[in-house]
Design a protein around this motif. Structure first.
Motif, PDB file in Angstrom:
ATOM      1  N   LEU A  64     -17.636 -38.429  29.858  1.00  0.00           N
ATOM      2  CA  LEU A  64     -17.982 -38.259  28.616  1.00  0.00           C
ATOM      3  C   LEU A  64     -19.453 -38.913  27.920  1.00  0.00           C
ATOM      4  CD1 LEU A  64     -14.509 -39.091  27.032  1.00  0.00           C
ATOM      5  CD2 LEU A  64     -15.613 -36.723  27.114  1.00  0.00           C
ATOM      6  N   LYS A  65     -19.909 -39.874  28.765  1.00  0.00           N
ATOM      7  CA  LYS A  65     -20.955 -40.481  28.137  1.00  0.00           C
ATOM      8  C   LYS A  65     -22.294 -39.399  28.262  1.00  0.00           C
ATOM      9  CE  LYS A  65     -19.581 -44.795  29.597  1.00  0.00           C
ATOM     10  NZ  LYS A  65     -19.599 -46.197  30.376  1.00  0.00           N
ATOM     11  N   PRO A  66     -22.521 -38.625  29.175  1.00  0.00           N
ATOM     12  CA  PRO A  66     -23.695 -37.669  28.889  1.00  0.00           C
ATOM     13  C   PRO A  66     -23.707 -36.666  28.213  1.00  0.00           C
ATOM     14  CG  PRO A  66     -22.805 -37.900  31.317  1.00  0.00           C
ATOM     15  CD  PRO A  66     -22.047 -38.677  30.585  1.00  0.00           C
ATOM     16  N   LEU A  67     -22.180 -36.161  27.610  1.00  0.00           N
ATOM     17  CA  LEU A  67     -22.089 -35.368  26.552  1.00  0.00           C
ATOM     18  C   LEU A  67     -22.234 -35.965  25.118  1.00  0.00           C
ATOM     19  CD1 LEU A  67     -18.831 -33.564  28.100  1.00  0.00           C
ATOM     20  CD2 LEU A  67     -21.101 -32.642  27.848  1.00  0.00           C
TER      21      LEU A  67
ATOM     22  N   PHE B  17     -24.213 -21.624  33.546  1.00  0.00           N
ATOM     23  CA  PHE B  17     -24.430 -22.754  32.296  1.00  0.00           C
ATOM     24  C   PHE B  17     -25.484 -23.567  32.296  1.00  0.00           C
ATOM     25  CE2 PHE B  17     -19.515 -22.857  32.378  1.00  0.00           C
ATOM     26  CZ  PHE B  17     -19.284 -21.918  31.242  1.00  0.00           C
ATOM     27  N   ARG B  18     -26.269 -23.631  33.646  1.00  0.00           N
ATOM     28  CA  ARG B  18     -27.582 -24.593  33.556  1.00  0.00           C
ATOM     29  C   ARG B  18     -28.556 -24.393  32.354  1.00  0.00           C
ATOM     30  NH1 ARG B  18     -28.847 -23.878  38.487  1.00  0.00           N
ATOM     31  NH2 ARG B  18     -27.447 -25.603  39.281  1.00  0.00           N
ATOM     32  N   PRO B  19     -28.871 -23.188  31.994  1.00  0.00           N
ATOM     33  CA  PRO B  19     -29.599 -23.107  30.944  1.00  0.00           C
ATOM     34  C   PRO B  19     -29.171 -23.590  29.383  1.00  0.00           C
ATOM     35  CG  PRO B  19     -29.425 -20.996  31.807  1.00  0.00           C
ATOM     36  CD  PRO B  19     -28.579 -21.891  32.573  1.00  0.00           C
ATOM     37  N   LEU B  20     -27.915 -23.862  29.330  1.00  0.00           N
ATOM     38  CA  LEU B  20     -27.347 -24.445  28.187  1.00  0.00           C
ATOM     39  C   LEU B  20     -27.380 -26.133  28.428  1.00  0.00           C
ATOM     40  CD1 LEU B  20     -24.335 -22.134  27.546  1.00  0.00           C
ATOM     41  CD2 LEU B  20     -26.763 -22.337  26.337  1.00  0.00           C
ATOM     42  N   GLY B  21     -27.783 -26.660  29.676  1.00  0.00           N
ATOM     43  CA  GLY B  21     -27.786 -27.967  29.717  1.00  0.00           C
ATOM     44  C   GLY B  21     -26.432 -28.585  30.173  1.00  0.00           C
ATOM     45  N   ILE B  22     -25.548 -27.839  30.528  1.00  0.00           N
ATOM     46  CA  ILE B  22     -24.303 -28.333  31.034  1.00  0.00           C
ATOM     47  C   ILE B  22     -23.804 -27.885  32.347  1.00  0.00           C
ATOM     48  CG2 ILE B  22     -23.271 -28.645  28.431  1.00  0.00           C
ATOM     49  CD1 ILE B  22     -21.723 -25.900  28.842  1.00  0.00           C
ATOM     50  N   ASN B  23     -22.729 -28.314  32.848  1.00  0.00           N
ATOM     51  CA  ASN B  23     -22.019 -27.870  34.020  1.00  0.00           C
ATOM     52  C   ASN B  23     -20.731 -27.123  33.751  1.00  0.00           C
ATOM     53  OD1 ASN B  23     -20.380 -30.010  34.304  1.00  0.00           O
ATOM     54  ND2 ASN B  23     -21.811 -30.986  35.336  1.00  0.00           N
ATOM     55  N   HIS B  24     -20.068 -26.741  34.844  1.00  0.00           N
ATOM     56  CA  HIS B  24     -18.698 -26.092  34.453  1.00  0.00           C
ATOM     57  C   HIS B  24     -17.709 -27.045  34.025  1.00  0.00           C
ATOM     58  CE1 HIS B  24     -17.801 -27.956  38.414  1.00  0.00           C
ATOM     59  NE2 HIS B  24     -16.407 -27.383  38.409  1.00  0.00           N
TER      60      HIS B  24
ATOM     61  N   ARG C 242     -24.272 -38.628  24.994  1.00  0.00           N
ATOM     62  CA  ARG C 242     -25.849 -38.791  24.814  1.00  0.00           C
ATOM     63  C   ARG C 242     -26.466 -37.652  24.201  1.00  0.00           C
ATOM     64  NH1 ARG C 242     -25.218 -42.048  29.273  1.00  0.00           N
ATOM     65  NH2 ARG C 242     -25.511 -40.202  30.607  1.00  0.00           N
ATOM     66  N   ALA C 243     -26.076 -36.420  24.801  1.00  0.00           N
ATOM     67  CA  ALA C 243     -26.575 -35.195  24.410  1.00  0.00           C
ATOM     68  C   ALA C 243     -26.432 -34.642  22.984  1.00  0.00           C
ATOM     69  CB  ALA C 243     -26.051 -34.019  25.348  1.00  0.00           C
ATOM     70  N   GLY C 244     -25.274 -35.411  22.137  1.00  0.00           N
ATOM     71  CA  GLY C 244     -24.834 -35.124  20.937  1.00  0.00           C
ATOM     72  C   GLY C 244     -23.801 -34.095  20.869  1.00  0.00           C
ATOM     73  N   PHE C 245     -23.162 -33.708  21.942  1.00  0.00           N
ATOM     74  CA  PHE C 245     -22.106 -32.760  21.915  1.00  0.00           C
ATOM     75  C   PHE C 245     -20.891 -33.293  21.347  1.00  0.00           C
ATOM     76  CE2 PHE C 245     -24.342 -30.852  25.567  1.00  0.00           C
ATOM     77  CZ  PHE C 245     -25.369 -29.854  24.767  1.00  0.00           C
ATOM     78  N   LEU C 246     -20.654 -34.574  21.324  1.00  0.00           N
ATOM     79  CA  LEU C 246     -19.154 -35.124  20.895  1.00  0.00           C
ATOM     80  C   LEU C 246     -19.751 -36.403  20.289  1.00  0.00           C
ATOM     81  CD1 LEU C 246     -18.324 -37.467  23.377  1.00  0.00           C
ATOM     82  CD2 LEU C 246     -17.932 -35.193  24.436  1.00  0.00           C
ATOM     83  N   THR C 247     -18.454 -36.807  19.641  1.00  0.00           N
ATOM     84  CA  THR C 247     -18.834 -38.583  19.284  1.00  0.00           C
ATOM     85  C   THR C 247     -17.247 -39.145  19.834  1.00  0.00           C
ATOM     86  OG1 THR C 247     -17.347 -38.032  17.286  1.00  0.00           O
ATOM     87  CG2 THR C 247     -19.892 -37.969  17.191  1.00  0.00           C
ATOM     88  N   ILE C 248     -17.264 -40.476  19.957  1.00  0.00           N
ATOM     89  CA  ILE C 248     -16.336 -41.215  20.539  1.00  0.00           C
ATOM     90  C   ILE C 248     -16.135 -42.264  19.397  1.00  0.00           C
ATOM     91  CG2 ILE C 248     -15.456 -42.619  22.368  1.00  0.00           C
ATOM     92  CD1 ILE C 248     -17.326 -41.011  24.306  1.00  0.00           C
ATOM     93  N   ARG C 249     -14.908 -42.539  18.922  1.00  0.00           N
ATOM     94  CA  ARG C 249     -14.819 -43.481  18.085  1.00  0.00           C
ATOM     95  C   ARG C 249     -13.428 -44.171  18.138  1.00  0.00           C
ATOM     96  NH1 ARG C 249     -11.344 -40.962  14.520  1.00  0.00           N
ATOM     97  NH2 ARG C 249     -11.520 -38.957  14.049  1.00  0.00           N
ATOM     98  N   VAL C 250     -13.063 -45.283  17.566  1.00  0.00           N
ATOM     99  CA  VAL C 250     -11.755 -45.936  17.582  1.00  0.00           C
ATOM    100  C   VAL C 250     -10.978 -44.968  16.826  1.00  0.00           C
ATOM    101  CG1 VAL C 250     -10.288 -47.870  16.925  1.00  0.00           C
ATOM    102  CG2 VAL C 250     -12.695 -48.312  17.766  1.00  0.00           C
ATOM    103  N   ASP C 251      -9.350 -44.767  17.381  1.00  0.00           N
ATOM    104  CA  ASP C 251      -8.803 -43.856  16.677  1.00  0.00           C
ATOM    105  C   ASP C 251      -8.096 -44.548  15.682  1.00  0.00           C
ATOM    106  OD1 ASP C 251      -7.028 -41.362  16.871  1.00  0.00           O
ATOM    107  OD2 ASP C 251      -5.432 -42.741  17.504  1.00  0.00           O
ATOM    108  N   GLU C 252      -7.672 -43.813  14.585  1.00  0.00           N
ATOM    109  CA  GLU C 252      -7.449 -44.372  13.303  1.00  0.00           C
ATOM    110  C   GLU C 252      -5.973 -44.619  13.525  1.00  0.00           C
ATOM    111  OE1 GLU C 252      -8.138 -41.355  10.157  1.00  0.00           O
ATOM    112  OE2 GLU C 252     -10.158 -41.671  10.391  1.00  0.00           O
ATOM    113  N   ASP C 253      -5.144 -44.188  14.249  1.00  0.00           N
ATOM    114  CA  ASP C 253      -3.760 -44.655  14.244  1.00  0.00           C
ATOM    115  C   ASP C 253      -3.539 -45.494  15.394  1.00  0.00           C
ATOM    116  OD1 ASP C 253      -3.100 -42.424  12.601  1.00  0.00           O
ATOM    117  OD2 ASP C 253      -3.153 -40.938  14.245  1.00  0.00           O
ATOM    118  N   ASN C 254      -4.173 -45.572  16.276  1.00  0.00           N
ATOM    119  CA  ASN C 254      -4.303 -46.688  17.339  1.00  0.00           C
ATOM    120  C   ASN C 254      -5.567 -47.443  17.796  1.00  0.00           C
ATOM    121  OD1 ASN C 254      -3.731 -48.245  19.496  1.00  0.00           O
ATOM    122  ND2 ASN C 254      -2.476 -46.801  20.637  1.00  0.00           N
TER     123      ASN C 254
END
Length: 144
Positions: free
Chosen positions: A75-78, A33-40, A80-92
């Motif tokens: 989750l933080k490095p992911l 996975f190294r060429p993709l910039g992620i690990n297992h 920062r890499a733009g692979f995900l977003t973290i936001r307040v949950d609408e239900d809680n």
């Protein structure tokens, strides 16, 4: 304690042998996975998050059998890499919802054939029947 006891434990200890196998397996996937910039581990987290509405942190932690603080830190490095977003949950509003971005979906698309190749290589080394037995046994242990 004699040498034979050491050999017996070395051959029959689930904890020791699963840990050693996990390290060797992780290295194979990490290298692939190294060429993709992620690990297992990051691949596993991204794959777990590959659901339409995403997951809240506690759901992801439960699914991957780790504590919430470990998930949050990983989750933080992911994010920062733009692979995900973290936001307040609408239900809680006390929970945070994690969702894959298009970039996260794209890296998963690129990672899947790599995963399939490495996974097939490992399954081939273990053997088809033994692979099924091993995966079934591990599912029992993890209550999956």
């Amino acid at each position: 304690m004699n040498f034979e006891t050491r050999l017996l434990v070395n051959r029959s200890c689930f904890g020791l042998n699963i840990q050693r196998a996990a390290r060797v397996t992780a290295r194979k996937f990490d290298e692939a996975f190294r060429p993709l910039g992620i690990n297992h581990w990051q691949f596993a987290m991204l794959m777990a998050l590959n659901v339409p509405s995403g997951l809240i942190i506690s759901e992801l932690a439960h699914l991957l059998v780790v504590d919430r603080t470990t998930i949050t830190a990983n989750l933080k490095p992911l994010e920062r890499a733009g692979f995900l977003t973290i936001r307040v949950d609408e239900d809680n509003i006390r929970s945070k919802r994690i969702q894959l971005t298009q970039k996260g979906l794209d890296v998963l698309d690129a990672a899947l054939p790599i995963w399939a190749d490495v996974n097939s290589e490992i399954a081939g080394a273990v053997g088809e029947q033994a692979s099924e037995t091993l995966l079934s046994g591990l599912a029992v242990v993890t209550n999956a």
